[in-house]
Design a protein around this motif. Structure first.
Motif, PDB file in Angstrom:
ATOM      1  N   ALA A   1      24.135  -4.689 -30.685  1.00  0.00           N
ATOM      2  CA  ALA A   1      25.399  -4.008 -30.990  1.00  0.00           C
ATOM      3  C   ALA A   1      25.927  -4.434 -32.353  1.00  0.00           C
ATOM      4  O   ALA A   1      26.602  -3.666 -33.037  1.00  0.00           O
ATOM      5  CB  ALA A   1      26.437  -4.305 -29.908  1.00  0.00           C
ATOM      6  N   LEU A   2      25.592  -5.675 -32.748  1.00  0.00           N
ATOM      7  CA  LEU A   2      26.062  -6.157 -34.052  1.00  0.00           C
ATOM      8  C   LEU A   2      25.544  -5.273 -35.183  1.00  0.00           C
ATOM      9  O   LEU A   2      26.221  -5.087 -36.195  1.00  0.00           O
ATOM     10  CB  LEU A   2      25.593  -7.607 -34.268  1.00  0.00           C
ATOM     11  CG  LEU A   2      26.316  -8.660 -33.439  1.00  0.00           C
ATOM     12  CD1 LEU A   2      25.713 -10.023 -33.711  1.00  0.00           C
ATOM     13  CD2 LEU A   2      27.800  -8.663 -33.781  1.00  0.00           C
TER      14      LEU A   2
ATOM     15  N   ALA B   1      25.720   1.760 -30.181  1.00  0.00           N
ATOM     16  CA  ALA B   1      26.765   0.828 -30.602  1.00  0.00           C
ATOM     17  C   ALA B   1      27.425   1.341 -31.876  1.00  0.00           C
ATOM     18  O   ALA B   1      28.616   1.128 -32.101  1.00  0.00           O
ATOM     19  CB  ALA B   1      26.182  -0.558 -30.836  1.00  0.00           C
TER      20      ALA B   1
ATOM     21  N   GLY C   1      27.710  -2.536 -35.700  1.00  0.00           N
ATOM     22  CA  GLY C   1      28.940  -2.924 -36.385  1.00  0.00           C
ATOM     23  C   GLY C   1      28.725  -3.023 -37.886  1.00  0.00           C
ATOM     24  O   GLY C   1      29.538  -2.539 -38.683  1.00  0.00           O
ATOM     25  N   ALA C   2      27.584  -3.631 -38.269  1.00  0.00           N
ATOM     26  CA  ALA C   2      27.326  -3.835 -39.694  1.00  0.00           C
ATOM     27  C   ALA C   2      27.269  -2.511 -40.433  1.00  0.00           C
ATOM     28  O   ALA C   2      27.746  -2.405 -41.573  1.00  0.00           O
ATOM     29  CB  ALA C   2      26.017  -4.593 -39.875  1.00  0.00           C
TER      30      ALA C   2
ATOM     31  N   ILE D   1      37.177   6.898 -27.979  1.00  0.00           N
ATOM     32  CA  ILE D   1      36.400   6.097 -27.030  1.00  0.00           C
ATOM     33  C   ILE D   1      36.658   6.585 -25.611  1.00  0.00           C
ATOM     34  O   ILE D   1      35.743   6.655 -24.786  1.00  0.00           O
ATOM     35  CB  ILE D   1      36.732   4.601 -27.189  1.00  0.00           C
ATOM     36  CG1 ILE D   1      36.207   4.132 -28.548  1.00  0.00           C
ATOM     37  CG2 ILE D   1      36.125   3.775 -26.071  1.00  0.00           C
ATOM     38  CD1 ILE D   1      36.343   2.657 -28.804  1.00  0.00           C
TER      39      ILE D   1
ATOM     40  N   VAL E   1      35.744   2.740 -33.407  1.00  0.00           N
ATOM     41  CA  VAL E   1      36.688   1.643 -33.657  1.00  0.00           C
ATOM     42  C   VAL E   1      37.178   1.700 -35.104  1.00  0.00           C
ATOM     43  O   VAL E   1      38.383   1.565 -35.372  1.00  0.00           O
ATOM     44  CB  VAL E   1      36.022   0.276 -33.361  1.00  0.00           C
ATOM     45  CG1 VAL E   1      36.924  -0.865 -33.776  1.00  0.00           C
ATOM     46  CG2 VAL E   1      35.687   0.160 -31.890  1.00  0.00           C
ATOM     47  N   ALA E   2      36.251   1.932 -36.044  1.00  0.00           N
ATOM     48  CA  ALA E   2      36.651   2.044 -37.451  1.00  0.00           C
ATOM     49  C   ALA E   2      37.664   3.174 -37.626  1.00  0.00           C
ATOM     50  O   ALA E   2      38.666   3.025 -38.336  1.00  0.00           O
ATOM     51  CB  ALA E   2      35.422   2.293 -38.323  1.00  0.00           C
TER      52      ALA E   2
ATOM     53  N   ILE F   1      30.220   3.607 -30.992  1.00  0.00           N
ATOM     54  CA  ILE F   1      31.417   2.851 -30.619  1.00  0.00           C
ATOM     55  C   ILE F   1      32.037   2.243 -31.875  1.00  0.00           C
ATOM     56  O   ILE F   1      33.247   2.303 -32.080  1.00  0.00           O
ATOM     57  CB  ILE F   1      31.051   1.755 -29.598  1.00  0.00           C
ATOM     58  CG1 ILE F   1      30.482   2.403 -28.331  1.00  0.00           C
ATOM     59  CG2 ILE F   1      32.264   0.903 -29.260  1.00  0.00           C
ATOM     60  CD1 ILE F   1      29.985   1.402 -27.318  1.00  0.00           C
ATOM     61  N   GLY F   2      31.167   1.671 -32.735  1.00  0.00           N
ATOM     62  CA  GLY F   2      31.660   1.038 -33.960  1.00  0.00           C
ATOM     63  C   GLY F   2      32.423   2.004 -34.840  1.00  0.00           C
ATOM     64  O   GLY F   2      33.519   1.681 -35.326  1.00  0.00           O
TER      65      GLY F   2
ATOM     66  N   VAL G   1      40.952   2.032 -36.511  1.00  0.00           N
ATOM     67  CA  VAL G   1      41.615   1.186 -37.509  1.00  0.00           C
ATOM     68  C   VAL G   1      42.300   2.058 -38.555  1.00  0.00           C
ATOM     69  O   VAL G   1      43.459   1.829 -38.931  1.00  0.00           O
ATOM     70  CB  VAL G   1      40.593   0.238 -38.182  1.00  0.00           C
ATOM     71  CG1 VAL G   1      41.240  -0.514 -39.324  1.00  0.00           C
ATOM     72  CG2 VAL G   1      40.028  -0.730 -37.170  1.00  0.00           C
TER      73      VAL G   1
ATOM     74  N   ALA H   1      39.052  -1.416 -25.431  1.00  0.00           N
ATOM     75  CA  ALA H   1      39.727  -0.618 -26.455  1.00  0.00           C
ATOM     76  C   ALA H   1      41.219  -0.543 -26.180  1.00  0.00           C
ATOM     77  O   ALA H   1      42.041  -0.599 -27.102  1.00  0.00           O
ATOM     78  CB  ALA H   1      39.122   0.784 -26.509  1.00  0.00           C
TER      79      ALA H   1
ATOM     80  N   GLN I   1      28.971  -0.059 -40.138  1.00  0.00           N
ATOM     81  CA  GLN I   1      30.299   0.483 -40.464  1.00  0.00           C
ATOM     82  C   GLN I   1      30.781  -0.014 -41.826  1.00  0.00           C
ATOM     83  O   GLN I   1      31.792   0.456 -42.347  1.00  0.00           O
ATOM     84  CB  GLN I   1      31.325   0.136 -39.385  1.00  0.00           C
ATOM     85  CG  GLN I   1      30.889   0.472 -37.974  1.00  0.00           C
ATOM     86  CD  GLN I   1      30.318   1.864 -37.857  1.00  0.00           C
ATOM     87  OE1 GLN I   1      30.833   2.803 -38.450  1.00  0.00           O
ATOM     88  NE2 GLN I   1      29.231   1.998 -37.122  1.00  0.00           N
ATOM     89  N   PHE I   2      30.040  -0.982 -42.379  1.00  0.00           N
ATOM     90  CA  PHE I   2      30.391  -1.430 -43.726  1.00  0.00           C
ATOM     91  C   PHE I   2      30.312  -0.264 -44.708  1.00  0.00           C
ATOM     92  O   PHE I   2      31.042  -0.250 -45.707  1.00  0.00           O
ATOM     93  CB  PHE I   2      29.446  -2.558 -44.162  1.00  0.00           C
ATOM     94  CG  PHE I   2      29.831  -3.166 -45.464  1.00  0.00           C
ATOM     95  CD1 PHE I   2      30.947  -3.973 -45.560  1.00  0.00           C
ATOM     96  CD2 PHE I   2      29.090  -2.913 -46.612  1.00  0.00           C
ATOM     97  CE1 PHE I   2      31.324  -4.504 -46.767  1.00  0.00           C
ATOM     98  CE2 PHE I   2      29.463  -3.454 -47.829  1.00  0.00           C
ATOM     99  CZ  PHE I   2      30.583  -4.252 -47.907  1.00  0.00           C
TER     100      PHE I   2
END
Lengths: 77, 444
Positions: free
Chosen positions: B171-172, B426, B175-176, B299, B433-434, B429-430, B437, B288, B178-179
């Motif tokens: 999942a990480l 993931a 996330g990455a 989500i 989430v972004a 989902i990431g 934000v 969430a 999304q950079f």
């Protein structure tokens, strides 16, 4: 006052990536805990079936074969 | 009996007379309508009629545009946007047809979008205006962010979280990736700070950079919320890059990895029980709710679709979400986005910047995913093939297929598809989430 938008952008980046990663890290931890709980307390019945039923089948077959052999033996006598 | 009939008759008479007097009261209105009627019924010679008809043709509208014509927002348009700009846009939609049909680039969405663009650029008919059918579709489900949410439900019902559940740490990677979003946000504001050509506000920059999430519905959701004026360009950029995943990603993936890394074999995924899959959507949604309620529209819809699928007791609903409903909404979404391809909104210098920034966002996201996988390999534990890092951008399942294909190029027996699905979902989902934000910072 002149607003430095790049600095604003960097702040948003920091906050955003921080949130995304914390969210996913918490999610990973929760996933691991959840899997452990599920496997400990609610093992999947299918797994058990898969492991036991072929064995039972084998046993049943063996019993059937032995019975058949005995019957045959007796009849021949 | 007789008296009752009489009474009724009297009431009817009374109401008719009331209506008649009411009709006479607004004198001004009546006058206006009478002059209007006179104009309509004015007898014309055949010559006048012919000229009048010729003036209403599309050719005339393009050669000498109506000076009073306004765009779908009721603003004045430049002559170029009313005349040759439209012709140019219609030609662009023909190119999109070609790409969708002959090259197979996301035809499911590109075709409705392109055809919507074609319809939106027709002069005189004003199909994309507030009363044209494209305008109605836009207001029905895009202006209020309804369609992207429904698409998200369908995507949720099609998603299998099994690969992610069996290897959670991937999942990480999602996330990455999304950079790409946040890096491009900085790029976009820098561009408007240092050049005079572009002046994106922070909201617009945020909406553009979401393209880096490679998630069509999320891009559209954020664009309609933060920068509706850029929706057409953002949607087109987003879906084109999703379609171009197999072309954009492999060079980046190959440039960042060496031969040994590409040949890393990953351990076989463990079996995931049904209960785990059923608990997962509710678990993520609860997370969430606690961390970022602004991300719950996306989500929540996603997990709703997934929950229906994994519950296994509402086969019909899940089937509708995956097929009928998502297809219907895709048609409307495509046409609605296409309505934003009107010349006056698309043929502006900002579009060029959006296309370039979108591509940057996408490439940075891919690179960040691969680099993250390499960082994870520095730590003890099972090794991760960096090629699945690129699947962290959420284009499901295209990005995962690309990881698999590149992996097979170096080792025929290395099947990465299921391993890449983990970071892929993931990534969805990431990016949600972004998006949350962004909404929490700019929205409302």
């Amino acid at each position: 006052m002149e607003v430095n938008y790049i600095f604003e952008g960097l702040k948003i980046m920091l906050l955003g990536m921080g949130t995304v990663f914390s969210f996913l890290v918490i999610m990973i931890v929760m996933m691991n805990i959840m899997s452990k709980i599920v496997h400990r307390f609610f093992p999947e019945p299918n797994d058990v079936d898969n492991n036991t039923s072929p064995a039972m089948d084998n046993n049943a077959k063996k019993v059937a074969a032995i019975t058949a052999a005995i019957m045959h033996h007796r009849q021949v006598k | 009996m007789k008296s009752l009939v009489l009474k009724l008759f009297a009431i009817v008479l009374f109401s008719i007379s009331l209506h008649a007097s009411a009709a006479h009261e607004p004198a001004a209105g009546a006058e206006a309508s009478s002059t209007f009627k006179e104009e309509t019924y004015k007898p014309q010679t055949l010559g006048e009629m012919t000229v009048g008809f010729l003036k209403s043709t599309g050719v005339y509208a393009i050669i000498s545009p109506d000076p009073d014509e306004v765009n779908s927002h009721g603003e004045a348009m430049s002559d170029f946007h009313k005349s040759w700009g439209r012709v140019l846009m219609i030609l662009i939609t023909f190119v999109l047809f070609y790409l969708a049909i002959a090259k197979g680039y996301e035809p499911l969405l590109l075709l409705p979008i392109a055809f919507g663009g074609l319809l939106a650029n027709i002069p005189v008919a004003n199909i994309a205006g507030p009363h044209g059918f494209l305008g109605v579709i836009y207001n029905m489900g895009l202006a209020n962010e309804m369609f992207p949410i429904i698409i998200f439900m369908g995507v949720g019902a099609m998603t299998d979280f099994g690969p992610l559940l069996s290897n959670p740490k991937t999942a990480l990677l999602g996330g990455a990736a999304q950079f790409g979003i946040f890096g491009t946000l900085v790029g976009a504001v820098a561009l408007s700070q240092y050049t005079d050509m572009f002046s994106f506000t922070l909201q617009q920059a945020a909406a553009i950079s979401i393209i880096g999430g490679a998630d069509g519905p999320t891009s559209i959701f954020i664009a309609t919320k933060l920068a509706p004026e850029l929706l057409g360009a953002i949607a087109v950029a987003s879906y084109s890059y999703m379609a171009l995943v197999p072309i954009i990603q492999p060079p980046i993936m190959k440039a960042l990895t060496n031969d040994d890394e590409r040949k890393i074999k990953m351990v076989t995924l463990r079996h995931v029980s049904r209960l785990e899959k059923l608990v997962f959507p509710v678990m993520v949604l609860s997370l969430a709710i606690m961390v970022l309620p602004d991300s719950t529209p996306l989500i929540g819809a996603f997990m709703f679709g997934n929950f229906l699928k994994e519950s296994g007791v509402v086969e019909r609903l899940s089937d509708t979400l995956q097929n009928a409903l998502i297809n219907i909404v895709t048609i409307f979404l495509g046409l609605g986005v296409g309505s934003k391809l009107a010349a006056d909104q698309f043929l502006v210098i900002d579009t060029l910047a959006i296309l370039v920034l979108g591509l940057t966002a996408f490439s940075v996201g891919t690179a960040a995913g691969v680099i993250m996988a390499k960082i994870m390999n520095k730590f003890p534990g099972t090794k991760v093939n960096p090629l699945i890092g690129s699947a962290g951008v959420s284009a499901v399942p295209m990005a995962a297929r690309v990881s698999n294909k590149v992996g097979m190029e170096y080792d025929r027996s290395n099947m990465l598809l299921m391993h890449a699905m983990g970071p892929n979902v993931a990534g969805v989902i990431g990016s949600a989430v972004a998006a949350g934000v962004m909404i929490s910072i700019f929205g409302k």
